[in-house]
Design a protein around this motif. Structure first.
Motif, PDB file in Angstrom:
ATOM      1  N   LYS A 143       0.844  -1.182   0.000  1.00 21.92           N
ATOM      2  CA  LYS A 143       0.000   0.000   0.000  1.00 21.92           C
ATOM      3  C   LYS A 143       0.886   1.240   0.000  1.00 21.92           C
ATOM      4  N   HIS A 173      -1.267  -4.334   6.085  1.00 26.51           N
ATOM      5  CA  HIS A 173      -0.792  -5.155   7.207  1.00 26.51           C
ATOM      6  C   HIS A 173      -1.662  -5.014   8.459  1.00 26.51           C
ATOM      7  N   PHE A 174      -2.477  -3.922   8.544  1.00 30.20           N
ATOM      8  CA  PHE A 174      -3.345  -3.818   9.727  1.00 30.20           C
ATOM      9  C   PHE A 174      -4.336  -4.992   9.800  1.00 30.20           C
ATOM     10  N   LYS A 177      -3.004  -7.985  11.662  1.00 33.59           N
ATOM     11  CA  LYS A 177      -2.726  -7.873  13.103  1.00 33.59           C
ATOM     12  C   LYS A 177      -3.709  -8.770  13.847  1.00 33.59           C
ATOM     13  N   GLU A 211       0.768   8.361  16.427  1.00 37.54           N
ATOM     14  CA  GLU A 211       2.110   7.761  16.471  1.00 37.54           C
ATOM     15  C   GLU A 211       3.098   8.770  17.049  1.00 37.54           C
ATOM     16  N   LEU A 213       6.307   8.240  16.380  1.00 32.39           N
ATOM     17  CA  LEU A 213       7.338   8.208  15.339  1.00 32.39           C
ATOM     18  C   LEU A 213       7.261   9.456  14.473  1.00 32.39           C
ATOM     19  N   ARG A 218      12.179   8.527   6.026  1.00 32.05           N
ATOM     20  CA  ARG A 218      11.350   8.130   4.870  1.00 32.05           C
ATOM     21  C   ARG A 218      10.780   9.328   4.110  1.00 32.05           C
ATOM     22  N   PHE A 221       9.435   8.923   0.555  1.00 37.70           N
ATOM     23  CA  PHE A 221       8.120   8.286   0.452  1.00 37.70           C
ATOM     24  C   PHE A 221       7.027   9.200   1.003  1.00 37.70           C
ATOM     25  N   ASP A 230      -1.099   7.512   3.515  1.00 36.12           N
ATOM     26  CA  ASP A 230      -0.254   6.518   4.188  1.00 36.12           C
ATOM     27  C   ASP A 230      -1.069   5.652   5.145  1.00 36.12           C
ATOM     28  N   MET A 231      -2.029   6.263   5.818  1.00 38.72           N
ATOM     29  CA  MET A 231      -2.698   5.546   6.916  1.00 38.72           C
ATOM     30  C   MET A 231      -4.224   5.419   6.772  1.00 38.72           C
ATOM     31  N   HIS A 235      -5.033   1.661   5.993  1.00 45.68           N
ATOM     32  CA  HIS A 235      -5.243   0.914   7.236  1.00 45.68           C
ATOM     33  C   HIS A 235      -6.547   1.258   7.965  1.00 45.68           C
ATOM     34  N   LYS A 321       1.858  11.810  12.857  1.00 50.56           N
ATOM     35  CA  LYS A 321       3.234  11.571  13.301  1.00 50.56           C
ATOM     36  C   LYS A 321       3.587  12.577  14.405  1.00 50.56           C
ATOM     37  N   ARG A 328      -3.104   2.561  19.243  1.00 55.34           N
ATOM     38  CA  ARG A 328      -3.914   2.129  18.092  1.00 55.34           C
ATOM     39  C   ARG A 328      -5.198   1.585  18.670  1.00 55.34           C
TER      40      ARG A 328
HETATM   41  C1  BG6 Z   1       2.826   1.886   7.716  1.00 58.88           C
HETATM   42  C2  BG6 Z   1       3.000   3.365   7.474  1.00 58.88           C
HETATM   43  O1  BG6 Z   1       2.042   1.313   6.710  1.00 58.88           O
HETATM   44  O2  BG6 Z   1       2.217   1.680   8.979  1.00 58.88           O
HETATM   45  C3  BG6 Z   1       3.828   3.988   8.599  1.00 58.88           C
HETATM   46  O3  BG6 Z   1       3.637   3.573   6.234  1.00 58.88           O
HETATM   47  C4  BG6 Z   1       3.239   3.653   9.943  1.00 58.88           C
HETATM   48  O4  BG6 Z   1       3.918   5.398   8.421  1.00 58.88           O
HETATM   49  C5  BG6 Z   1       2.996   2.163  10.069  1.00 58.88           C
HETATM   50  O5  BG6 Z   1       4.145   4.081  10.955  1.00 58.88           O
HETATM   51  C6  BG6 Z   1       2.268   1.800  11.344  1.00 58.88           C
HETATM   52  O6  BG6 Z   1       2.209   0.408  11.463  1.00 58.88           O
HETATM   53  P1  BG6 Z   1       2.242  -0.317  12.859  1.00 58.88           P
HETATM   54  O7  BG6 Z   1       2.090  -1.769  12.542  1.00 58.88           O
HETATM   55  O8  BG6 Z   1       3.555   0.011  13.491  1.00 58.88           O
HETATM   56  O9  BG6 Z   1       1.090   0.248  13.625  1.00 58.88           O
END
Ligand code: BG6
Length: 469
Positions: A143, A173-174, A177, A211, A213, A218, A221, A230-231, A235, A321, A328
């Motif tokens: 994604k 990937h969410f 989880k 987040e 972070l 990056r 990107f 991105d999110m 997700h 960010k 989450r």
């Molecule tokens: C990614 C994003 O897909 O998911 C990142 O590109 C983000 O910016 C990350 O930090 C968050 O994933 P997770 O699994 O750490 O919650």
């Protein structure tokens, strides 16, 4: 049963995602009894040889693996890795894959992982075609899938010139989880929750993923992408579908996608006036970021699902960010009872509504908060809570991180937790008014909860986070 031996061709093999998640994840799959025998052929724009790539991978596994990495196991894993610089072209890639296949026994399967930004996906597909690596293979696409409706359609058309739909795995990937899957378990395996999972009992829903972070190197990107692409369009909307969908007829790819896609079809197009974009102070000074950048590093929005179950129930989404906390959560707020018999001053209702909260952290916590009587004379009420955690309830080896589960599913050809092109295209359609007319970005301080006008967005309700306010 274990799938056939695999050669994984990893595009973007030296990038951030590969180092943080994919290489450590494949290391864990390689040493566990879950995955088949495999070889990994890495490729990227960087010029390096097998030895240098192996060193990079071992360092990444040491730094980012969520489990202790044993030296012997790492050495063994490293021997399964090969590298071809992308500039060497299709023939060199084809030769490397052939050699990797020869090192495995019996019939083998090819899995391509495109860990590349949307703009790089089409050239990669062309390389795979030129290298003759398409037939019988599967391809995982990272994604965001495109950057708007038009580019997503163009990307789909380009992939379909080479790959048939059953070969394509669009990852989010969410959805891999453990706690995201637990939403399905909780909703559809329990008789007590089903009758109240609708607009009659639920007041509003928040999906909140702040987040701490920042860019983590990056910028290339993130600058053209921003927090929404991105999110949110990926997700958060995907998780929202698990929360909002009707019961699927079976836990299988088509029935699940069908129900998720119905949710997406019922989503009303986003109103720019229901969206707050923010940018943390200092973002424009980050290396690789334009001094006049308009990219949002924060987004909060209200969206609505205009269907029978959810009409009138607002969904509030937030992520960004450099915020105060990394969390989450999905928080379901219930309606008040029809009337209160408690006298004024007893505390009822003063600490917000009852909530059910899913925590998407790896140990899959859930909690219910509700009013209960404070011990002592009279009738005073306080917010109480019950918590459940799934940590420690499974064999540590069976616990899979999101990427591990999804890569393993792709090796089995199982698309249940993957997204579909029509769902993604619909989400870009829903997002179009916002992308075409983005509201201005508001600055916010790093370490805060975002721009101050996020409170107006949700008023008279309140954000559930931070928990301890
Ligand atoms: C990614 C994003 O897909 O998911 C990142 O590109 C983000 O910016 C990350 O930090 C968050 O994933 P997770 O699994 O750490 O919650």
């Amino acid at each position: 049963a274990s799938p056939e031996p695999h050669v994984v061709v990893l595009f973007g093999a030296t990038g951030d995602l590969a180092r943080r998640k994919l290489l450590p994840g494949m290391f864990h799959l390689a040493i566990s009894r879950l995955a088949p025998d495999m070889r990994i052929v890495g490729t990227s724009l960087e010029d390096m040889d097998d030895a240098q790539f192996r060193e990079l991978a071992v360092r990444a596994c040491r730094e980012f693996s969520s489990r202790p990495a044993d030296d012997d196991q790492l050495e063994q894993f490293a021997r399964q890795l090969h590298y071809v610089p992308q500039e060497k072209g299709a023939e060199a890639l084809s030769a490397a894959v052939k050699a990797a296949r020869a090192a495995l026994e019996g019939p083998t399967r090819l899995l391509h992982y495109l860990s590349v930004p949307p703009a790089a996906a089409i050239p990669v597909i062309q390389t795979l075609e030129a290298a003759g690596l398409v037939e019988g293979s599967r391809v995982i696409m990272e994604k965001p899938f495109g950057t708007d409706l038009q580019s997503a359609k163009a990307l789909n058309a380009a992939i379909h010139t080479a790959f048939a739909e059953p070969q394509i795995f669009r990852i989010d990937h969410f959805l891999g989880k453990e706690p995201a899957m637990n939403i399905l378990a909780f909703r559809f395996a329990n008789g007590f929750i089903e009758p109240i999972w609708n607009r009659t009992f639920i007041d509003h829903i928040q999906i909140d993923v702040p987040e701490q972070l920042s860019l983590e190197g990056r910028a290339a990107f993130y600058e053209p992408t921003g927090a929404f692409r991105d999110m949110v369009v990926t997700h958060l909307f995907q998780v929202l579908a698990f929360v909002a969908m009707e019961p699927p007829t079976a836990l299988a790819p088509e029935p699940i996608s069908e129900e998720k896609n119905k949710v997406f079809r019922s989503m009303l197009p986003l109103k720019p006036s229901n969206v707050v974009r923010g940018q943390y102070r200092g973002y424009r000074e980050e290396p690789g970021v334009s001094a006049t950048s308009d990219t949002e590093t924060f987004v909060a929005l209200k969206c609505e699902i205009d269907n029978w179950r959810w009409a009138g129930v607002p969904f509030y989404l937030r992520t960004g960010k450099c915020l105060a906390e990394g969390q989450r959560i999905i928080s379901i707020a219930f309606r008040d009872p029809p009337r209160s018999m408690f006298p004024a001053g007893c505390g009822v209702g003063t600490q917000g509504p009852d909530h059910l909260t899913f925590d998407l952290a790896d140990d899959s916590r859930m909690s219910i908060s509700f009013y209960g009587k404070r011990p002592g004379p009279g009738m005073l009420l306080d917010k109480q809570s019950m918590q459940f955690g799934l940590e420690g309830t499974a064999d540590a080896d069976d616990v899979l991180e999101a990427y591990e589960r999804l890569i393993l599913d792709a090796m089995h050809g199982d698309r249940t937790l993957y997204t579909t092109s029509c769902g993604i295209e619909r989400l870009w359609e829903v997002s179009a008014p916002l992308l075409e007319n983005p509201p201005p970005v508001h600055p916010y301080d790093a370490g805060s909860w975002g721009p101050s006008n996020i409170e107006e967005l949700i008023a008279p309700l309140e954000w559930r986070l931070p928990f301890e306010r």
